[in-house]
Every structure is written in C-alpha cells, then in structure tokens.
Design a protein around this motif. Sequence first.
Motif, PDB file in Angstrom:
ATOM      1  N   SER A 159       0.812  -1.468  -0.106  1.00  0.00           N
ATOM      2  CA  SER A 159       0.452  -0.141   0.132  1.00  0.00           C
ATOM      3  C   SER A 159       1.066   1.211   0.100  1.00  0.00           C
ATOM      4  O   SER A 159       0.740   2.022  -0.470  1.00  0.00           O
ATOM      5  N   MET A 160       1.816   1.375   1.006  1.00  0.00           N
ATOM      6  CA  MET A 160       2.943   1.754   0.722  1.00  0.00           C
ATOM      7  C   MET A 160       3.779   2.389  -0.692  1.00  0.00           C
ATOM      8  O   MET A 160       3.581   3.589  -1.010  1.00  0.00           O
ATOM      9  N   GLN A 161       3.973   2.238  -1.386  1.00  0.00           N
ATOM     10  CA  GLN A 161       4.191   1.510  -2.785  1.00  0.00           C
ATOM     11  C   GLN A 161       3.507   2.190  -3.607  1.00  0.00           C
ATOM     12  O   GLN A 161       4.161   3.421  -4.707  1.00  0.00           O
ATOM     13  N   ARG A 162       1.918   1.489  -3.464  1.00  0.00           N
ATOM     14  CA  ARG A 162       1.398   2.767  -4.086  1.00  0.00           C
ATOM     15  C   ARG A 162       0.911   3.790  -3.992  1.00  0.00           C
ATOM     16  O   ARG A 162       1.033   5.094  -5.551  1.00  0.00           O
ATOM     17  N   VAL A 163       1.159   4.285  -3.019  1.00  0.00           N
ATOM     18  CA  VAL A 163       1.204   5.379  -2.700  1.00  0.00           C
ATOM     19  C   VAL A 163       1.900   5.949  -3.273  1.00  0.00           C
ATOM     20  O   VAL A 163       1.942   7.579  -3.673  1.00  0.00           O
ATOM     21  N   ARG A 164       3.205   6.116  -2.565  1.00  0.00           N
ATOM     22  CA  ARG A 164       4.796   6.629  -3.148  1.00  0.00           C
ATOM     23  C   ARG A 164       4.802   6.896  -4.718  1.00  0.00           C
ATOM     24  O   ARG A 164       5.691   7.458  -4.560  1.00  0.00           O
ATOM     25  N   THR A 165       4.131   5.681  -5.890  1.00  0.00           N
ATOM     26  CA  THR A 165       4.696   6.050  -7.088  1.00  0.00           C
ATOM     27  C   THR A 165       2.942   6.125  -7.437  1.00  0.00           C
ATOM     28  O   THR A 165       2.707   5.872  -9.290  1.00  0.00           O
ATOM     29  N   SER A 166       2.001   6.333  -7.131  1.00  0.00           N
ATOM     30  CA  SER A 166       1.044   6.579  -8.424  1.00  0.00           C
ATOM     31  C   SER A 166       1.235   8.274  -8.636  1.00  0.00           C
ATOM     32  O   SER A 166       2.134   9.731  -7.540  1.00  0.00           O
ATOM     33  N   PRO A 167       1.254   8.351 -10.275  1.00  0.00           N
ATOM     34  CA  PRO A 167       1.429   9.626 -10.789  1.00  0.00           C
ATOM     35  C   PRO A 167       0.387  10.615 -10.218  1.00  0.00           C
ATOM     36  O   PRO A 167       1.110  11.963 -10.749  1.00  0.00           O
ATOM     37  N   PHE A 168      -0.799  10.681 -10.003  1.00  0.00           N
ATOM     38  CA  PHE A 168      -1.321  11.325  -9.306  1.00  0.00           C
ATOM     39  C   PHE A 168      -1.191  12.411  -7.810  1.00  0.00           C
ATOM     40  O   PHE A 168      -1.679  13.011  -8.005  1.00  0.00           O
ATOM     41  N   LEU A 169      -0.653  11.756  -7.236  1.00  0.00           N
ATOM     42  CA  LEU A 169      -0.146  12.170  -6.415  1.00  0.00           C
ATOM     43  C   LEU A 169       0.452  13.624  -6.178  1.00  0.00           C
ATOM     44  O   LEU A 169       1.852  13.176  -6.954  1.00  0.00           O
ATOM     45  N   VAL A 170       1.483  13.730  -5.494  1.00  0.00           N
ATOM     46  CA  VAL A 170       2.014  15.339  -5.614  1.00  0.00           C
ATOM     47  C   VAL A 170       2.711  15.205  -4.288  1.00  0.00           C
ATOM     48  O   VAL A 170       3.993  15.918  -4.521  1.00  0.00           O
ATOM     49  N   HIS A 171       2.394  14.550  -3.281  1.00  0.00           N
ATOM     50  CA  HIS A 171       3.042  14.809  -1.852  1.00  0.00           C
ATOM     51  C   HIS A 171       3.197  13.084  -1.061  1.00  0.00           C
ATOM     52  O   HIS A 171       2.397  12.377  -0.647  1.00  0.00           O
ATOM     53  N   THR A 172       4.155  12.935  -2.441  1.00  0.00           N
ATOM     54  CA  THR A 172       5.136  11.423  -1.587  1.00  0.00           C
ATOM     55  C   THR A 172       6.009  10.704  -0.690  1.00  0.00           C
ATOM     56  O   THR A 172       6.249   9.942  -0.431  1.00  0.00           O
ATOM     57  N   ASP A 173       6.606  12.237  -0.107  1.00  0.00           N
ATOM     58  CA  ASP A 173       7.689  11.855   1.196  1.00  0.00           C
ATOM     59  C   ASP A 173       7.128  11.162   2.252  1.00  0.00           C
ATOM     60  O   ASP A 173       7.635  11.132   3.036  1.00  0.00           O
ATOM     61  N   ASP A 174       6.052  12.160   3.061  1.00  0.00           N
ATOM     62  CA  ASP A 174       5.671  11.040   3.943  1.00  0.00           C
ATOM     63  C   ASP A 174       4.797  10.863   3.696  1.00  0.00           C
ATOM     64  O   ASP A 174       3.338  11.269   4.386  1.00  0.00           O
ATOM     65  N   VAL A 175       5.275   8.970   3.335  1.00  0.00           N
ATOM     66  CA  VAL A 175       3.461   7.855   4.013  1.00  0.00           C
ATOM     67  C   VAL A 175       4.682   6.473   4.369  1.00  0.00           C
ATOM     68  O   VAL A 175       5.219   6.061   4.330  1.00  0.00           O
ATOM     69  N   ARG A 176       3.950   6.953   5.556  1.00  0.00           N
ATOM     70  CA  ARG A 176       4.312   5.620   6.917  1.00  0.00           C
ATOM     71  C   ARG A 176       2.959   4.386   6.488  1.00  0.00           C
ATOM     72  O   ARG A 176       1.862   5.278   6.243  1.00  0.00           O
ATOM     73  N   GLY A 177       3.306   3.527   7.019  1.00  0.00           N
ATOM     74  CA  GLY A 177       2.400   2.575   7.499  1.00  0.00           C
ATOM     75  C   GLY A 177       2.086   2.057   8.665  1.00  0.00           C
ATOM     76  O   GLY A 177       3.194   2.298   8.928  1.00  0.00           O
ATOM     77  N   PHE A 178       1.659   1.466   8.766  1.00  0.00           N
ATOM     78  CA  PHE A 178       1.720   1.203  10.201  1.00  0.00           C
ATOM     79  C   PHE A 178       0.633  -0.336  10.324  1.00  0.00           C
ATOM     80  O   PHE A 178      -0.409  -0.142   9.703  1.00  0.00           O
ATOM     81  N   VAL A 179       0.797  -0.878  11.616  1.00  0.00           N
ATOM     82  CA  VAL A 179      -0.367  -1.836  11.730  1.00  0.00           C
ATOM     83  C   VAL A 179      -0.904  -2.001  13.291  1.00  0.00           C
ATOM     84  O   VAL A 179      -0.165  -2.069  14.522  1.00  0.00           O
ATOM     85  N   PHE A 180      -2.528  -2.037  13.497  1.00  0.00           N
ATOM     86  CA  PHE A 180      -3.034  -1.358  14.489  1.00  0.00           C
ATOM     87  C   PHE A 180      -3.515  -2.905  15.332  1.00  0.00           C
ATOM     88  O   PHE A 180      -3.655  -3.460  14.213  1.00  0.00           O
TER      89      PHE A 180
END
Length: 185
Positions: A148-169
């Motif tokens: 999921s982090m990779q999908r966000v970081r590599t999306s061409p539509f998103l302009v802010h992909t440097d602060d993407v963090r993932g967690f398990v609750f």
Amino acid sequence: MTTSASVPTGSEAAIPSGGTVTDRLVEANRQYAAAFSDPGMDAHPVLHVAVVACMDARLDLHDALGLELGDCHTIRNAGGVVTDDVIRSLTISQRALGTRSVVLIHHTGCGLETLTEEFRHDLEMEVGQRPAWAVEAFRDVDQDVRQSMQRVRTSPFLVHTDDVRGFVFDVKTGLLREIDPPEQS
C-alpha cells in the motif's frame, strides 16, 4: 445484508419496538443535531494529513490517534487497501484540499486475511455477474502495508509522496506498530 436489519433486543436496543438499526441512527442524529453548533471549519484538514484505514468496527481512529474533528481526512475500506478509489480520494485530498502526509493503517485479525479471490467467483455464481473489483485479500499484513505504501508513493496523481508511513494497529492492545517501507530499487 441491509442497513435496516432489525435490532436484537439487549443493551444496544434503545430504539422503539419494531425499529431498525437505521431508525436508531436517525434518532441519534436528531439528538446530535439538537445540540449541534457549526464549528466554522472548511473541508481542509487542520493537520494536512489523510489517514487510510480498514473499515473494521474495532478501529476508533480519532481516539487511537488523538485526532479532533477537522484534523484529517479519513478514507476507509475493507482492509485499508490502496485501491484506485483510494488514490482518487487521496488525489482530491492533496490537490484540492491541501493534505501533505498519508498514514496507512491495517490491523491484526483482519477479515481480508481469511478471504481469497474465490470470493469473487462465488459472487459471480450467486448473482450471475462477476464483480469488477478485486477482493485484495492478503496473508501477510506487514507485506500488504508495504504494498500500500508503494502504491501511494508511485502514483503519478499524488504530489506529496515523501511523508507516507504505514502501521499495523493491534486490536488487542490498541498500539500501532510501524512498518518499514519497501526497499527502493
């Protein structure tokens, strides 16, 4: 499955006899609206963050993350999976409403760990039409957070992909466990 199923008697009953869950929710809204006052906010999240999480009813994201009304955009679906629709929502959140950070939250004991794509086949057999969407089931919650982090970081539509963090609750302790991002190739 309907949203107007009859409510069983018991502690959650607080609705008129013969009422439905939806009737209970509408009555709760009437009570809420009676005391409501416009907080004077707009749709831009105060903390400039979007949280993507599973729809599991055990996750109270605002309490778990110390958030107040207006602090964030919250995007929820089965599994907290980054689908095309999540990318759509994040794109609008970032480009039109100023979010800059993305927090992804999966959780222990997720129902998607028990499903497979066979679920789609079963639906097709039952209703005569194959769903256009993927189940997005997974076996390893940590790996799915990384994906999921990779999908966000590599999306061409998103302009802010440097602060993407993932967690398990952890649904037993309430604690978040951060997942290391995928290795960059």
